[in-house]
Design an enzyme around this catalytic site. Sequence first.
Site, PDB file in Angstrom:
ATOM      1  CB  SER A  76      -0.955   0.014   1.188  1.00 28.60           C
ATOM      2  OG  SER A  76      -1.990  -0.891   0.940  1.00 28.60           O
ATOM      3  CE  LYS A  79      -3.975   0.587  -1.147  1.00 25.85           C
ATOM      4  NZ  LYS A  79      -4.524  -0.089   0.020  1.00 25.85           N
ATOM      5  CE1 TYR A 203      -4.811  -1.398  -4.424  1.00 30.81           C
ATOM      6  CE2 TYR A 203      -5.267  -3.747  -4.418  1.00 30.81           C
ATOM      7  CZ  TYR A 203      -5.010  -2.581  -3.738  1.00 30.81           C
ATOM      8  OH  TYR A 203      -4.923  -2.599  -2.354  1.00 30.81           O
ATOM      9  CE1 TYR A 255      -4.548   1.307   4.607  1.00 35.11           C
ATOM     10  CE2 TYR A 255      -3.079   0.194   6.129  1.00 35.11           C
ATOM     11  CZ  TYR A 255      -3.389   0.606   4.853  1.00 35.11           C
ATOM     12  OH  TYR A 255      -2.544   0.319   3.839  1.00 35.11           O
ATOM     13  CB  VAL A 273       0.017  -5.939   4.121  1.00 31.64           C
ATOM     14  CG1 VAL A 273      -1.202  -5.337   4.778  1.00 31.64           C
ATOM     15  CG2 VAL A 273      -0.187  -6.194   2.647  1.00 31.64           C
TER      16      VAL A 273
HETATM   17  N1  GLN Z   1      -2.246  -5.431  -1.820  1.00 32.96           N
HETATM   18  C1  GLN Z   1      -2.794  -5.319  -0.500  1.00 32.96           C
HETATM   19  C2  GLN Z   1      -4.279  -5.575  -0.501  1.00 32.96           C
HETATM   20  O1  GLN Z   1      -4.918  -5.135  -1.375  1.00 32.96           O
HETATM   21  C3  GLN Z   1      -2.486  -3.951   0.025  1.00 32.96           C
HETATM   22  C4  GLN Z   1      -2.972  -3.747   1.422  1.00 32.96           C
HETATM   23  C5  GLN Z   1      -1.999  -3.018   2.296  1.00 32.96           C
HETATM   24  O2  GLN Z   1      -0.812  -2.943   2.040  1.00 32.96           O
HETATM   25  N2  GLN Z   1      -2.516  -2.517   3.398  1.00 32.96           N
HETATM   26  O3  GLN Z   1      -4.815  -6.221   0.351  1.00 32.96           O
END
Ligand code: GLN
Length: 319
Positions: A76, A79, A203, A255, A273
Site C-alpha cells: 500500500s 497508494k 492494482y 487506516y 502489508v
Molecule cells: N495489496 C494489499 C491488498 O490489497 C495492500 C494492502 C496493504 O498494504 N494494506 O490487500
Amino acid sequence: MSRTADMAAAVLACEWGRVLDAVASDVGPHRGAGRVADYIPALARVDPGHFGMCLATRDGEQAGVGDARVPFSIQSISKVFGLTLALRCRGEALWERLGREPSGSAFNSVVQLESERGVPRNPFINAGALVVTDVLVSEFGAAGALEAMVSTLRELSGNPAIAVDEEVAASEAETGHRNRSLAHFMKSFGRIENDVDEVLDVYFRQCALAMSCEDLARASLWLANDGRAPGRDEPFVSQTLARRINAIMLTCGHYDAAGDFAYRVGLPGKSGVGGGIIVVVPDRLCVAVWSPGLDASGNSKVGTLALEAFVEHTGLAIF
Ligand code: GLN
C-alpha cells in the site's frame, strides 16, 4: 556539489548512520515480532526477521542500517504514488470520486461502502486506491497506468531496476477476493469506469512492486521538499499538492490506526502489508523502514517501534 560540501554531507551521513545504528539496537530484542501478511501466500513466505531502515535528506545525505538495500513488496505504499499521479492528472476534480477523511476501519473493509453509496472514504484504503487506479487506467490505459507508476518510481529513486515481483502479483491475484468484491461493489454503484478485472490487475501489480528502503526513502524526498525531487529541474508536484498529500498520509496513512501512529510517531506516514513504512519530516528528510511482521491493523510492528525510537533519538516530529 563542491568537495567541501561533499565532505560535510559525508560527516552528516555518518552522524545519521549512528542514529540508525542506535535505533536498530533499540528494536533488536523485538526483531521478528508481529505476523506476516498470510492472506497473500507469497508474503507469508517472507522471513519475519528482516529489518532495514534508510534515511535520505533533502540536502543529499543518506544513511542505512540492516537490510536497507533488500527489495521487498511495497504494497500500500504504492497508494501514495498512485494518488499523486491521479491528482496531477485530474486536480481537485479527483475528489468528486472519493473522500479524504479517515475511515476508522480496516484497509480492506466493505462496511462503509454501502451506506456511502460506493464512494470510498479516502485514497489509502483499498476501495479508494481502486478508484485511483481506475482514474489512472482511464488516463493512460491499463498497461500505461502501470508503466506511469514504474517509470515515476524509477526516476524518483534513481534505480532503473525497480520492477513488479511477478510471484507476489500472481499470489495476490489468486487470493484477492476481498479486493474483487470491493471493485465489483463500486462498479454496481457506477463508480468504476473501466473493466473491473483490468483495474484489479493494475492494482495488484502496483502493490507487488519490489523496492528497498533506500529506493523508497529517495523516491519520497519530494514530500519533504515542497514537491521538488532532487536532481529534477521542474518540481515533481506543486508545494500545495505536496502539503496536501502529507496531510492525507498523516490522517489516513495507517487506516484504523492512523490516530495511534500520529500519537506514537507524530509524522505523516504510509504503511504497506509487506511490512514497509515511509515517513516524512517536512522540510528535512524521509525515512523508510521494513520489518515484515504486522500488528492487528496491518502495519509493521517493529517498523513502528523503530520510527518511535527514531523520533525519541532525534526529536524530529511535527508536533
Ligand atoms: N495489496 C494489499 C491488498 O490489497 C495492500 C494492502 C496493504 O498494504 N494494506 O490487500
